[in-house]
Scaffold this active site. Structure first.
Site, PDB file in Angstrom:
ATOM      1  N   SER A   1     -51.661 -22.828   1.271  1.00 56.88           N
ATOM      2  CA  SER A   1     -53.065 -22.628   0.944  1.00 56.88           C
ATOM      3  C   SER A   1     -53.265 -21.240   0.330  1.00 56.88           C
ATOM      4  O   SER A   1     -52.722 -20.944  -0.740  1.00 56.88           O
ATOM      5  CB  SER A   1     -53.918 -22.831   2.201  1.00 56.88           C
ATOM      6  OG  SER A   1     -55.288 -22.850   1.882  1.00 56.88           O
TER       7      SER A   1
ATOM      8  N   HIS B   1       5.329  25.098  13.347  1.00 58.80           N
ATOM      9  CA  HIS B   1       6.211  23.927  13.325  1.00 58.80           C
ATOM     10  C   HIS B   1       6.874  23.798  14.694  1.00 58.80           C
ATOM     11  O   HIS B   1       6.950  22.706  15.249  1.00 58.80           O
ATOM     12  CB  HIS B   1       7.238  24.095  12.209  1.00 58.80           C
ATOM     13  CG  HIS B   1       7.970  22.839  11.863  1.00 58.80           C
ATOM     14  ND1 HIS B   1       7.332  21.711  11.422  1.00 58.80           N
ATOM     15  CD2 HIS B   1       9.294  22.529  11.894  1.00 58.80           C
ATOM     16  CE1 HIS B   1       8.218  20.757  11.182  1.00 58.80           C
ATOM     17  NE2 HIS B   1       9.417  21.235  11.475  1.00 58.80           N
TER      18      HIS B   1
ATOM     19  N   HIS C   1       8.582  15.631  18.541  1.00 60.93           N
ATOM     20  CA  HIS C   1       8.607  15.865  17.094  1.00 60.93           C
ATOM     21  C   HIS C   1       8.438  14.527  16.385  1.00 60.93           C
ATOM     22  O   HIS C   1       9.318  13.666  16.420  1.00 60.93           O
ATOM     23  CB  HIS C   1       9.935  16.526  16.714  1.00 60.93           C
ATOM     24  CG  HIS C   1      10.009  16.981  15.292  1.00 60.93           C
ATOM     25  ND1 HIS C   1       9.080  16.654  14.344  1.00 60.93           N
ATOM     26  CD2 HIS C   1      10.938  17.759  14.647  1.00 60.93           C
ATOM     27  CE1 HIS C   1       9.414  17.192  13.190  1.00 60.93           C
ATOM     28  NE2 HIS C   1      10.546  17.874  13.347  1.00 60.93           N
TER      29      HIS C   1
ATOM     30  N   CYS D   1      10.080  16.468   7.404  1.00 59.04           N
ATOM     31  CA  CYS D   1       9.178  16.845   8.497  1.00 59.04           C
ATOM     32  C   CYS D   1       7.855  17.443   8.025  1.00 59.04           C
ATOM     33  O   CYS D   1       6.899  17.498   8.805  1.00 59.04           O
ATOM     34  CB  CYS D   1       9.869  17.855   9.422  1.00 59.04           C
ATOM     35  SG  CYS D   1      11.563  17.405   9.853  1.00 59.04           S
TER      36      CYS D   1
END
Length: 1017
Positions: free
Chosen positions: A616, A307, A347, A172
């Site tokens: 020219s 977390h 999650h 994780c």
């Protein structure tokens, strides 16, 4: 951070780009909108609810389009895309997008590293379950396509990134650990830019099983830190960020979203109850270390993106660890807010860390902290009372007045912890508003993609009218890969740009060349006018320096300053200048001067010719560009030529729209043909009165004739008396061999290197007719040339397009407006640069900037043309009393449309509505048309190997996404099928099915003949 000296920036890393795909949000912008709107984007799956088995939770953070991928963009075949893990495919796309969002999508980006990781999703097992349907796929190919080992290196290969490429796997915490490793690599000098992030993409929606005290929430909602929390909800997501040392980012004009002050990673070791259990000690230590690296006091941190899984064990331990690292709330002016994005999207496993990181970066950047959803009262197992923390239950402004500092926490099963400290970016001055026209570029690998890119840019600019167009131009020019199919617009404001981008596109051509061959064509006298190139002289220093150079060189011989003729400032000055410019003595050096300065300006932009020609007078600028004459010598020679021509009897020239042979029949004795510009485009020359009389007679007869603004009878017998003096003037000058091919407008052929240095060549050039039409015939012999009219005016561009041999395949570019055209000179010039770029030229876009430093800004990224590539789940999920705890992937039936895209046959009875079912005995990849047996077999084999059901006999192996491994497989198949010796090199040499089948037939015939000869002998 409000101000940082250079010393303070050495250990700081900037976040310069972010891309993500999240449940309910296809991009970071929508993700942020959802967060601010308190939206939960976890999907309830009613079809997964089973009253007989309420333990199965019908909820998941669904990611849309997980099976969709633009295989052709990355050069993959349909089969390669099919068997490649969708996580790695999406990471690849997101890495590409992130670099573009950062303004570093071009091939000249700094050395770039890759640090990414993926989660487990069972896709390899799904592929292996279908191997019997994919005869050219073996175990090695499956492993290469699905193993996490290759997630980073796949990105590095396809995007040509040469820094370290490392796959990270720490469960994780994977993607936040990847961010930490990228930061370390940047600080250690292992790379100068880094892509970091992770993906968890489950292609077949799982059904999660609730276990009391486990990690899955029974009701499908994650309630982090709440008294009612009982677990989390799984989700798919992808997140990628681009990082760069802060000093480099600021110096290069990158947009800095936030700054990483410090980070740390550790592992719990055995300081926990078991392998899967979290540890207060390890988590607290990693936070403290990150603070020390960042050089901050915990009291400075205003927010922590935790977390925050909402599990019974995880939340209390995480807050306890944070409390140890932060201390109590004593001495703080306000509590440190804490929250978790998992309450919004679920999650995302390996992508969870970078998802929280992106949320925290956005919070720091915008000064707003989104709500943590479902929070009503604190979890009684969490000791908030003695901590520094308060759960942020509602979106609110940043709680402190000082620099905004946030922490991001990520914890992995197995004990690898990561913590990153973020700070708001230092103040960056905005770019100055654009003061002129800008060149905006879009491109695609297909015409449709180029048009989609134009549409997306138009929508973005319409939605953001305050965009600095100079910043947008710089980002598109230097921050994007330029593909073969290209569009450009020149605009002076966002509304102009939107209108131009939405205008009908020009008919798609063949696309850009790998290296355009530019031919600079310099016209003669006639397009000059007062004020020509004044805009360039005032606004482009390289042009000004070059024109000043030659104007100073010729001032003595002319007796006046060319700049006073070209750029008069008052009405009185204009009257004098107009009179002078009308004379050949001033007009010819004036034309040369602006042509030379234009050449030098293009050279400063990296646009240099592969060949030159002139009409020219223009031949002198062409010879100067090729290095025959030095610039100062060339303009003095042109001035002498003008003086000599001005001394001949009064002459004139007239354009007559008739073929040369018809014109010759109409001419009186004192008029000759002076130029043949094409099959029906001539110029006659002679005494002024005779030319005027002839032009009027032709007009009265209904023929098109027009006297030109050239006060001399060049290329006629009237110049014979001055040829000797002119030859002496040439002989007095140094002349070098040309460094470029020079195309003669006298012969229409390429000039010999020695001849072009001789006076005889230039005398003949002044006396004989111009045959520019024949020169165009020569140029048209190579249709890939880009023909550039160097002006002034657009004479040669018009002559080129009017030529009978012009068929529209040649690109003709003009760089200056017509004298009567009310158009910005800069706009026309930039449009010319855009035309050259569109055909494959490589301008130095950094040199093109003209109004100060510019910044990279976020603009729409490449419009991928995705198709569905997904192997069905090997085993549909059916809840039973004996269903194991490990969820089994579930797949929806694959329709015939999907099966066609993937290259797999559909399952019996899975035909899409309205589509006939496939015959059971027709394998995947069999073309619908009948062919000779060997070719039919080869087409079938190519189709099965590459995943395309309809392959043309002339298609190339590499064009279809094949590679050397595919060639090896096809060679083995051919050898076994036809009992011949066939090598992979044979397939690579004879890439199309038709040529490979012909090879097989030829070898088969040779083998039969040899066998027959052996049997008779």
């Amino acid at each position: 951070m409000t101000d940082n000296g250079q010393e303070d920036q050495e250990h700081l890393v900037a976040v310069v780009g972010m891309v993500g795909r999240f449940p309910g949000a296809p991009d970071v912008e929508r993700f942020w909108e959802n967060l601010l709107a308190d939206r939960e984007t976890i999907t309830v799956l009613p079809d997964r609810a089973d009253p007989a088995h309420p333990e199965f939770v019908p909820a998941y953070g669904v990611l849309d389009g997980v099976g969709d991928f633009d295989a052709a963009y990355f050069g993959l075949s349909a089969h390669d895309a099919l068997i490649t893990d969708p996580q790695q495919r999406l990471l690849l796309e997101c890495a590409h997008e992130a670099l573009e969002r950062a303004g570093h999508g071009g091939m000249d980006r700094p050395v770039t590293g890759v640090y990414v990781g993926t989660g487990g999703n069972g896709y390899a097992e799904a592929v292996r379950a279908r191997l019997h349907e994919m005869p050219f796929v073996d175990e090695w190919r499956v492993r290469q396509a699905t193993a996490p080992d290759f997630a980073a290196t796949r990105i590095a290969y396809h995007l040509d990134l040469t820094g370290p490429a490392m796959t990270v796997q720490t469960a994780c915490s994977t993607s936040l650990v990847a961010v930490h490793l990228a930061v370390q690599a940047l600080l250690n000098g292992e790379c100068d830019l880094a892509v970091a992030g992770g993906a968890t993409v489950v292609p077949h929606l799982p059904t999660m099983r609730y276990t009391p005290g486990g990690i899955v929430a029974a009701d499908g909602h994650c309630r982090a830190f709440d008294a009612d929390s009982d677990g989390t909800v799984s989700a798919s997501a992808v997140g990628v960020v681009v990082l760069r040392p802060l000093a480099d980012a600021l110096a290069d004009g990158d947009h800095v979203h936030a700054v990483i002050r410090g980070s740390a990673v550790n592992n719990d070791g055995r300081h926990k109850a078991g392998f899967t259990a979290p540890s207060v000690v390890g988590q607290a230590e990693v936070v403290r270390t990150a603070h020390e690296v960042a050089g901050i006091d915990p009291h400075e941190v205003g927010y922590v993106e935790a977390h925050g899984t909402g599990t019974a064990l995880g939340d209390p331990i995480e807050v306890a660890a944070l409390t140890q690292a932060f201390g109590s709330g004593e001495g703080r002016d306000a509590p440190c807010l804490i929250g978790s994005v998992k309450t919004n999207i679920g999650h995302a496993d390996a992508a969870a860390g970078v998802t929280g990181f992106i949320k925290a970066v956005l919070s720091v950047e915008h000064g707003v902290i989104p709500a943590t959803l479902h929070y009503r009262s604190p979890n009684p197992a969490v000791d908030f009372a003695t901590s520094s923390f308060e759960v942020n239950a509602t979106a609110r402004p940043w709680p402190t007045d000082g620099p905004r500092i946030a922490g991001v926490n990520a914890l992995g099963v197995g004990g690898t912890n990561a913590h990153v400290v973020l700070e708001q970016a230092p103040h960056q001055e905005e770019s100055a508003p654009s003061t002129g026209h800008e060149l905006l570029l879009v491109s695609g690998k297909t015409p449709a993609a180029a048009e989609a890119a134009a549409d997306r840019l138009a929508e973005h600019l319409a939605a953001h009218p305050g965009t600095h167009l100079g910043d947008a131009a710089r980002t598109l020019q230097a921050g994007r890969t330029h593909h073969a199919h290209r569009r450009f617009v020149v605009a002076s404001g966002t509304q102009d740009a939107v209108t131009a981008l939405r205008a009908p596109a020009p008919a798609p051509g063949t696309g850009a060349l790998s290296d355009a061959e530019l031919v600079f064509m310099y016209p003669g006298q006639g397009g000059q006018h007062i004020g020509m190139t004044a805009e360039l002289y005032d606004g482009r220093p390289a042009f000004r320096r070059a024109l000043d150079e030659v104007a100073d060189a010729v001032a003595g011989s002319l007796g006046f300053d060319l700049r006073e003729v070209l750029y008069p400032r008052t009405d009185a000055e204009r009257a004098v200048a107009a009179g002078r410019l009308a004379t050949i003595e001033a007009g010819q050096p004036a034309v040369f001067a602006v042509q030379y300065a234009t050449t030098r300006l293009l050279d400063s932009w990296g646009l240099r010719p592969s060949a030159v020609t002139g009409h020219s007078l223009g031949a002198y600028a062409a010879a100067c560009a090729a290095g025959v004459f030095a610039p100062a010598d060339a303009i003095r020679l042109v001035a002498e030529r003008g003086r000599l021509l001005g001394a001949v009897p009064a002459g004139a020239m007239a354009a007559v729209r008739l073929p040369e042979e018809e014109v010759l029949e109409l001419l009186p004795a004192d008029i000759t043909v002076g130029a043949v510009n094409g099959p029906g485009q001539c110029t006659v020359t002679g005494p002024a009165a005779s030319v005027a009389r002839l032009a009027q007679e032709l007009t009265d007869r209904g023929l098109e004739a027009r006297v030109l603004r050239i006060a001399t009878a060049g290329h006629s017998p009237l110049v014979d008396p001055i040829t000797q003096c002119f030859a002496e003037a040439i002989e007095a000058l140094p002349r070098d061999r040309p460094t470029l091919p020079v195309l003669s407008d006298t012969t229409g052929a390429w000039v010999d290197e020695d001849a072009v240095r001789g006076s005889r060549y230039w005398v003949r050039h002044m006396r004989e007719p111009v045959r520019f039409g024949e020169a165009l015939d020569t140029l048209f012999g190579a249709p890939d040339r880009v023909l550039v009219d160097m002006g002034p005016g657009r004479t040669l561009a018009t002559l080129t397009r009017q030529h009978a041999a012009y068929d529209g395949k040649q690109t003709v570019v003009r760089l200056a407006p017509h004298p009567a055209e009310e158009a910005s000179e800069t706009a026309v010039l930039l449009a010319g640069v855009g035309e050259m770029w569109a055909r494959g030229a490589h301008p130095d876009f950094a040199a093109l900037q003209h109004d100060g430093p510019r910044r990279r800004i976020a603009l729409p990224t490449y419009p991928f043309e995705r198709r569905h590539h997904l192997v069905p789940s090997p085993t549909p999920f059916t809840p039973t009393a004996t269903t194991p705890l490990t969820p089994t992937p579930v797949a929806s039936p694959v329709s015939m449309t999907e099966a066609s895209a993937t290259g797999l046959p559909a399952e019996p009875g899975e035909a899409a509505t309205g589509a006939p079912e496939a015959a059971a005995d027709v394998p995947a990849g069999v073309p619908a048309l009948e062919h000779p047996p060997v070719l039919q077999a080869v087409l079938t084999a190519f189709g099965q190997a590459l995943g395309y059901p309809d392959i043309d006999p002339q298609d190339g192996l590499f064009d279809l996404g094949g590679d050397s491994l595919t060639a090896t497989k096809l060679a083995a198949w051919a050898g076994s099928t036809f009992h011949l010796t066939v090598k992979a090199s044979d397939v690579l040499r004879f890439q199309s099915p038709a040529s490979f089948a012909a090879l097989i037939e030829e070898r088969g015939a040779d083998a039969s003949a040899a066998e027959k000869e052996n049997s008779t002998s």
